[in-house]
Design an enzyme around this catalytic site. Structure first.
Site, short mmCIF file in Angstrom:
data_model
loop_
_atom_site.label_atom_id
_atom_site.label_comp_id
_atom_site.label_asym_id
_atom_site.label_seq_id
_atom_site.Cartn_x
_atom_site.Cartn_y
_atom_site.Cartn_z
N ALA A 143 44.37 34.36 34.79
CA ALA A 143 43.21 35.25 34.78
C ALA A 143 43.58 36.63 34.23
O ALA A 143 44.71 37.11 34.38
CB ALA A 143 42.65 35.41 36.20
N HIS A 144 42.60 37.26 33.59
CA HIS A 144 42.75 38.65 33.19
C HIS A 144 42.94 39.50 34.44
O HIS A 144 42.34 39.21 35.49
CB HIS A 144 41.48 39.10 32.43
CG HIS A 144 41.62 40.44 31.80
ND1 HIS A 144 41.45 41.61 32.50
CD2 HIS A 144 41.89 40.80 30.52
CE1 HIS A 144 41.62 42.63 31.69
NE2 HIS A 144 41.89 42.17 30.47
N PRO A 145 43.76 40.54 34.38
CA PRO A 145 44.03 41.30 35.60
C PRO A 145 42.85 42.07 36.17
O PRO A 145 42.86 42.42 37.35
CB PRO A 145 45.15 42.27 35.18
CG PRO A 145 45.07 42.34 33.70
CD PRO A 145 44.59 41.00 33.25
#
Length: 401
Positions: free
Chosen positions: A229-231
């Site tokens: 996942a994107h942070p």
């Protein structure tokens, strides 16, 4: 004419990073004269398994199309004289060796400026020619470890992992290609060459980009994320469907709003817990499990069709075989087909670098050369006659035996 047909580069390159960088320039028309050391059997890439035989390998074919190869031992006086003649006719000397080797081989600008004041000496090394690690050998895996990449790759709580491809090597090749072109431009403008001291270490650390900025400026602690996942942008990750995996990337709020409609859950867009990126990030432990449950209710194809229709960034998670036969891969003419004596027809990947209008035909490509295949032609181009070439051969300049 291709844009770099007036550029000549003498290359002491090996393995992956260096040859990858120069291959892009070769596809754009640059003449890459690959100097291979006969005392060690030439470029070590020729023997990389599992597909290696008769001084060639599919690994080597992947990184050395459109180049010329000469055998030359530049440690001998005779070989050094030939090398300097090549330098007189060249724009650049390019190498990817250990950081202390360019000095030992005398291929830095200070070693060659009297031979050709306009020469560019580009050295792509593991750690650069300065600093406490400059004498260490540098390989992609090592650099991914040192550069922090492995701490960010994989599932939370799992073992550190490298990326599936040698991305430090490949990005280092791109860095070298850009630096070479810039330095050659400056040398033609100013009449004076220079060194380019490049390293895989610098490449790896510089590619930490915004997580590095966040950490140094705001104290952010980068970490591995669930399902890649994107942070901070939610949802932007891999999701498991009923029959496989897909990526959904809501990089803008409008995509999230459209996604809730595609999922049949428009009320999620109005829920104050999930209204904005910041809200969803604060409540990721609630929204992510909910989305994962929803995505498991349909197949990948059933999800992709309405998301494509809604212009939501998304994709199936292809394996390599799928990616290579994707219609877009074929339409973009990314597959090179060449003939190899050892392997017959070789199908490999063309450079992503392009110059020309959209849809223009790509220039023909040649297979990677046999070791030393172009030695006599290159020397004849320098004005060497048969007797001189025979004398060089007898001296061991092209190797013993």
């Amino acid at each position: 004419m291709r844009p770099l047909e007036d550029v000549r580069i003498v290359s002491l390159e090996q393995y992956g990073a260096g040859p990858f960088g120069s291959m892009h320039l070769a596809e754009l028309g640059a003449e890459i004269i690959k100097v291979e050391d006969p005392s060690v059997g030439g470029d070590v890439g020729r023997s990389v398994p599992p597909y290696a035989e008769a001084g060639d390998s599919l690994f080597f074919q992947s990184f050395n199309r459109d180049k010329s190869s000469i055998t030359l031992d530049i440690r001998t006086s005779e070989g050094r004289a030939v090398f300097e003649d090549l330098v007189r006719s060249a724009d650049a000397v390019y190498s990817n060796l250990r950081g202390d080797v360019p000095e030992k081989l005398r291929i830095r600008y200070s070693d060659l400026e009297e031979v050709n004041p306009r020469i560019v000496c580009c050295s792509l090394t593991g750690f650069g020619m300065t600093g406490p690690r400059s004498k260490e050998p540098g390989y992609d895996y090592v650099l991914q470890a040192l550069g922090g990449w492995m701490s960010l790759t994989g599932e939370p709580g799992g073992a550190p992992q490298k990326t599936g491809l040698s991305l430090v090597d490949y990005c280092g090749g791109y860095v070298a290609a850009i630096s070479l072109l810039a330095a050659i431009h400056a040398a033609r403008r100013d009449g004076v060459g220079t060194d380019c001291d490049l390293s895989l270490y610098d490449t790896a650390v510089s590619l930490l980009t915004y997580p590095g900025t966040w950490h140094m400026t705001a104290g952010y602690e980068p970490a591995r994320t669930h399902h890649s996942a994107h942070p901070s942008l939610i949802p932007f990750q891999a999701f498991e469907a009923a029959d496989g995996w897909l990526v959904v990337g809501c990089a803008k709020e409008k995509f999230w709003q459209r996604l809730t409609v595609v999922m049949g859950r428009p009320e999620l867009a109005e829920d104050p817990r999930f209204a904005t990126f910041a809200d969803r990030n604060r409540n990721r432990e609630v929204i992510i499990p909910l989305l994962e449950e929803i995505f498991r209710t349909r197949t990948v194809a059933d999800w992709l069709a309405p998301m494509y229709a809604a212009s939501i960034p998304c994709a199936p998670i292809n394996d390599v075989a799928d990616a290579l036969v994707d219609p877009h891969t074929l339409e973009r003419n990314l597959i090179a087909e060449t003939e190899s004596e050892a392997f017959g027809q070789v199908r490999s990947l063309r450079s992503a670098v392009r110059v020309g209008p959209p849809g223009a035909d790509r220039a023909p490509t040649r297979p990677a050369p046999a070791m030393g295949a172009d030695t006599e032609r290159v020397l004849e181009d320098l004005g060497y006659d048969d007797d001189r070439i025979a004398a060089l051969r007898a001296s061991g300049a092209f190797g013993k035996g």
